[in-house]
Design a protein around this motif. Sequence first.
Motif, PDB file in Angstrom:
ATOM      1  N   GLU A   7       0.838  -1.202   0.000  1.00 63.16           N
ATOM      2  CA  GLU A   7       0.000   0.000   0.000  1.00 63.16           C
ATOM      3  C   GLU A   7       0.872   1.252   0.000  1.00 63.16           C
ATOM      4  O   GLU A   7       0.581   2.229  -0.683  1.00 63.16           O
ATOM      5  CB  GLU A   7      -0.924   0.009   1.223  1.00 63.16           C
ATOM      6  N   LEU A   8       1.967   1.188   0.754  1.00 66.26           N
ATOM      7  CA  LEU A   8       2.903   2.313   0.785  1.00 66.26           C
ATOM      8  C   LEU A   8       3.516   2.527  -0.603  1.00 66.26           C
ATOM      9  O   LEU A   8       3.675   3.658  -1.065  1.00 66.26           O
ATOM     10  CB  LEU A   8       4.009   2.032   1.818  1.00 66.26           C
TER      11      LEU A   8
ATOM     12  N   MET B 125      -0.344  -3.294   9.429  1.00 69.86           N
ATOM     13  CA  MET B 125      -0.230  -1.989  10.087  1.00 69.86           C
ATOM     14  C   MET B 125      -0.813  -0.896   9.191  1.00 69.86           C
ATOM     15  O   MET B 125      -0.823  -1.023   7.969  1.00 69.86           O
ATOM     16  CB  MET B 125       1.250  -1.716  10.310  1.00 69.86           C
ATOM     17  N   LYS B 126      -1.292   0.205   9.815  1.00 65.15           N
ATOM     18  CA  LYS B 126      -1.798   1.329   9.012  1.00 65.15           C
ATOM     19  C   LYS B 126      -0.628   1.948   8.259  1.00 65.15           C
ATOM     20  O   LYS B 126       0.462   2.120   8.821  1.00 65.15           O
ATOM     21  CB  LYS B 126      -2.439   2.368   9.931  1.00 65.15           C
ATOM     22  N   VAL B 127      -0.876   2.307   7.000  1.00 65.77           N
ATOM     23  CA  VAL B 127       0.221   2.799   6.144  1.00 65.77           C
ATOM     24  C   VAL B 127       0.899   4.029   6.737  1.00 65.77           C
ATOM     25  O   VAL B 127       2.127   4.154   6.681  1.00 65.77           O
ATOM     26  CB  VAL B 127      -0.292   3.133   4.726  1.00 65.77           C
ATOM     27  N   LYS B 128       0.097   4.936   7.312  1.00 66.68           N
ATOM     28  CA  LYS B 128       0.669   6.163   7.891  1.00 66.68           C
ATOM     29  C   LYS B 128       1.698   5.815   8.966  1.00 66.68           C
ATOM     30  O   LYS B 128       2.771   6.409   9.044  1.00 66.68           O
ATOM     31  CB  LYS B 128      -0.435   7.021   8.506  1.00 66.68           C
ATOM     32  N   ARG B 129       1.343   4.847   9.792  1.00 63.40           N
ATOM     33  CA  ARG B 129       2.244   4.454  10.881  1.00 63.40           C
ATOM     34  C   ARG B 129       3.468   3.737  10.337  1.00 63.40           C
ATOM     35  O   ARG B 129       4.583   3.937  10.807  1.00 63.40           O
ATOM     36  CB  ARG B 129       1.501   3.572  11.886  1.00 63.40           C
ATOM     37  N   LEU B 130       3.235   2.890   9.342  1.00 67.86           N
ATOM     38  CA  LEU B 130       4.353   2.170   8.717  1.00 67.86           C
ATOM     39  C   LEU B 130       5.387   3.171   8.197  1.00 67.86           C
ATOM     40  O   LEU B 130       6.594   3.026   8.418  1.00 67.86           O
ATOM     41  CB  LEU B 130       3.828   1.308   7.558  1.00 67.86           C
ATOM     42  N   LYS B 131       4.893   4.216   7.542  1.00 70.12           N
ATOM     43  CA  LYS B 131       5.754   5.252   6.973  1.00 70.12           C
ATOM     44  C   LYS B 131       6.591   5.920   8.073  1.00 70.12           C
ATOM     45  O   LYS B 131       7.801   6.109   7.926  1.00 70.12           O
ATOM     46  CB  LYS B 131       4.854   6.294   6.297  1.00 70.12           C
ATOM     47  N   VAL B 132       5.929   6.239   9.182  1.00 68.94           N
ATOM     48  CA  VAL B 132       6.619   6.911  10.296  1.00 68.94           C
ATOM     49  C   VAL B 132       7.695   5.995  10.877  1.00 68.94           C
ATOM     50  O   VAL B 132       8.842   6.417  11.100  1.00 68.94           O
ATOM     51  CB  VAL B 132       5.598   7.315  11.392  1.00 68.94           C
ATOM     52  N   ILE B 133       7.353   4.727  11.080  1.00 69.51           N
ATOM     53  CA  ILE B 133       8.314   3.806  11.694  1.00 69.51           C
ATOM     54  C   ILE B 133       9.498   3.562  10.765  1.00 69.51           C
ATOM     55  O   ILE B 133      10.647   3.543  11.204  1.00 69.51           O
ATOM     56  CB  ILE B 133       7.627   2.485  12.092  1.00 69.51           C
ATOM     57  N   LYS B 174      15.050 -10.922  11.276  1.00 75.08           N
ATOM     58  CA  LYS B 174      14.458 -11.130  12.608  1.00 75.08           C
ATOM     59  C   LYS B 174      14.710  -9.899  13.495  1.00 75.08           C
ATOM     60  O   LYS B 174      13.796  -9.372  14.124  1.00 75.08           O
ATOM     61  CB  LYS B 174      15.092 -12.385  13.228  1.00 75.08           C
ATOM     62  N   ARG B 175      15.963  -9.417  13.486  1.00 78.14           N
ATOM     63  CA  ARG B 175      16.298  -8.257  14.324  1.00 78.14           C
ATOM     64  C   ARG B 175      15.612  -6.990  13.826  1.00 78.14           C
ATOM     65  O   ARG B 175      15.185  -6.157  14.619  1.00 78.14           O
ATOM     66  CB  ARG B 175      17.811  -8.040  14.332  1.00 78.14           C
ATOM     67  N   ALA B 176      15.527  -6.847  12.502  1.00 78.19           N
ATOM     68  CA  ALA B 176      14.873  -5.651  11.940  1.00 78.19           C
ATOM     69  C   ALA B 176      13.404  -5.615  12.380  1.00 78.19           C
ATOM     70  O   ALA B 176      12.878  -4.559  12.718  1.00 78.19           O
ATOM     71  CB  ALA B 176      14.977  -5.666  10.420  1.00 78.19           C
ATOM     72  N   LYS B 177      12.756  -6.787  12.394  1.00 80.41           N
ATOM     73  CA  LYS B 177      11.354  -6.845  12.820  1.00 80.41           C
ATOM     74  C   LYS B 177      11.220  -6.496  14.305  1.00 80.41           C
ATOM     75  O   LYS B 177      10.291  -5.801  14.717  1.00 80.41           O
ATOM     76  CB  LYS B 177      10.781  -8.249  12.549  1.00 80.41           C
ATOM     77  N   GLN B 178      12.188  -6.967  15.091  1.00 76.84           N
ATOM     78  CA  GLN B 178      12.139  -6.657  16.522  1.00 76.84           C
ATOM     79  C   GLN B 178      12.340  -5.151  16.762  1.00 76.84           C
ATOM     80  O   GLN B 178      11.673  -4.555  17.601  1.00 76.84           O
ATOM     81  CB  GLN B 178      13.207  -7.469  17.261  1.00 76.84           C
ATOM     82  N   LYS B 179      13.258  -4.562  16.003  1.00 80.43           N
ATOM     83  CA  LYS B 179      13.484  -3.113  16.147  1.00 80.43           C
ATOM     84  C   LYS B 179      12.246  -2.338  15.695  1.00 80.43           C
ATOM     85  O   LYS B 179      11.887  -1.323  16.265  1.00 80.43           O
ATOM     86  CB  LYS B 179      14.689  -2.678  15.307  1.00 80.43           C
ATOM     87  N   PHE B 180      11.613  -2.858  14.648  1.00 77.84           N
ATOM     88  CA  PHE B 180      10.392  -2.236  14.128  1.00 77.84           C
ATOM     89  C   PHE B 180       9.325  -2.225  15.241  1.00 77.84           C
ATOM     90  O   PHE B 180       8.716  -1.202  15.515  1.00 77.84           O
ATOM     91  CB  PHE B 180       9.912  -3.062  12.920  1.00 77.84           C
ATOM     92  N   ARG B 181       9.163  -3.377  15.908  1.00 71.24           N
ATOM     93  CA  ARG B 181       8.149  -3.475  16.971  1.00 71.24           C
ATOM     94  C   ARG B 181       8.486  -2.538  18.137  1.00 71.24           C
ATOM     95  O   ARG B 181       7.619  -1.864  18.682  1.00 71.24           O
ATOM     96  CB  ARG B 181       8.055  -4.922  17.466  1.00 71.24           C
ATOM     97  N   LYS B 182       9.773  -2.504  18.493  1.00 74.34           N
ATOM     98  CA  LYS B 182      10.187  -1.647  19.606  1.00 74.34           C
ATOM     99  C   LYS B 182       9.900  -0.174  19.274  1.00 74.34           C
ATOM    100  O   LYS B 182       9.372   0.567  20.105  1.00 74.34           O
ATOM    101  CB  LYS B 182      11.678  -1.854  19.901  1.00 74.34           C
ATOM    102  N   THR B 183      10.236   0.225  18.054  1.00 72.56           N
ATOM    103  CA  THR B 183      10.002   1.624  17.632  1.00 72.56           C
ATOM    104  C   THR B 183       8.504   1.926  17.665  1.00 72.56           C
ATOM    105  O   THR B 183       8.091   2.992  18.108  1.00 72.56           O
ATOM    106  CB  THR B 183      10.562   1.843  16.200  1.00 72.56           C
ATOM    107  N   TYR B 184       7.712   0.950  17.198  1.00 68.53           N
ATOM    108  CA  TYR B 184       6.251   1.148  17.206  1.00 68.53           C
ATOM    109  C   TYR B 184       5.765   1.367  18.642  1.00 68.53           C
ATOM    110  O   TYR B 184       5.001   2.287  18.919  1.00 68.53           O
ATOM    111  CB  TYR B 184       5.556  -0.080  16.603  1.00 68.53           C
TER     112      TYR B 184
END
Lengths: 75, 191
Positions: A7-8, B125-133, B174-184
Amino acid sequence: MNNSFKELEKLHLEQFEKKSPEIKNQIEGETSSYRFIGDVLDLYFNKIVGVFVAMSGGSINSDQSEIESKSNPTD
Amino acid sequence: MLTRDIPSTMSDEDIIKEYLATQNSAYFDVLYKRYSGKIFGKCISLLKDEARAADATQEIFMKILLNLSKFSGKSKFSTWIYSITYNFCIDMIRREKKNPSMLVDDIETKYDKEDDVEDAYLLEMKVKRLKVILEEIPLMDKSILLMKYQDEMSIKEISGITHKSESAVKMKIKRAKQKFRKTYKDLYKED
């Protein structure tokens, strides 16, 4: 399952629509410049080499006639 | 030959062959239509600036055209051009060194002990939030997540682009996903 990454990507594609023609023109302009330089080099490369050979004191034609005279001795 | 005369089903490889043989701009048009937007999308995700992304798109496309004869067909054409795109943007940021901390290719192990993050966590995830993260996480993590979830590359393909072993790529994802979750969690504590 949704894919928010896709979507992005779609959002970015929409954003690109406005910029696309301008970028394409610039690429085409640059490509034709490269092509022009290539054509010029193709046409004149031999002559340019000849100029450098002449400048350094040699002569392409005299070398050629020397080779020919050696291969066809008249004596 | 006009662009509309080229069948939309014609493969990238055949278009490249024809373009190299004829230099007909109609083939260039098709390649441009298929990939320029996607290249721009990656550039804007990595460079975070529309004007710079536009300049980078132009330079990357020129690089692709000038090196088209070197494309061997060992990988998919899309993988080849995305590889050029990622490497170009990463090099550009490295040269500028505006924010060295964003480039850290970390060797931290603190994330290893955490639970794995489900794909659905990122994909739904909502696109707006994905963009921010994506703007917040380090460049290498962002790149690897885009390769996996946006370009849908295989581990082998990512390994080829990043010059890392397949097991190293799995670990980095795996680590990138964990960092993504932490940032979220840090950004959206209230949820």
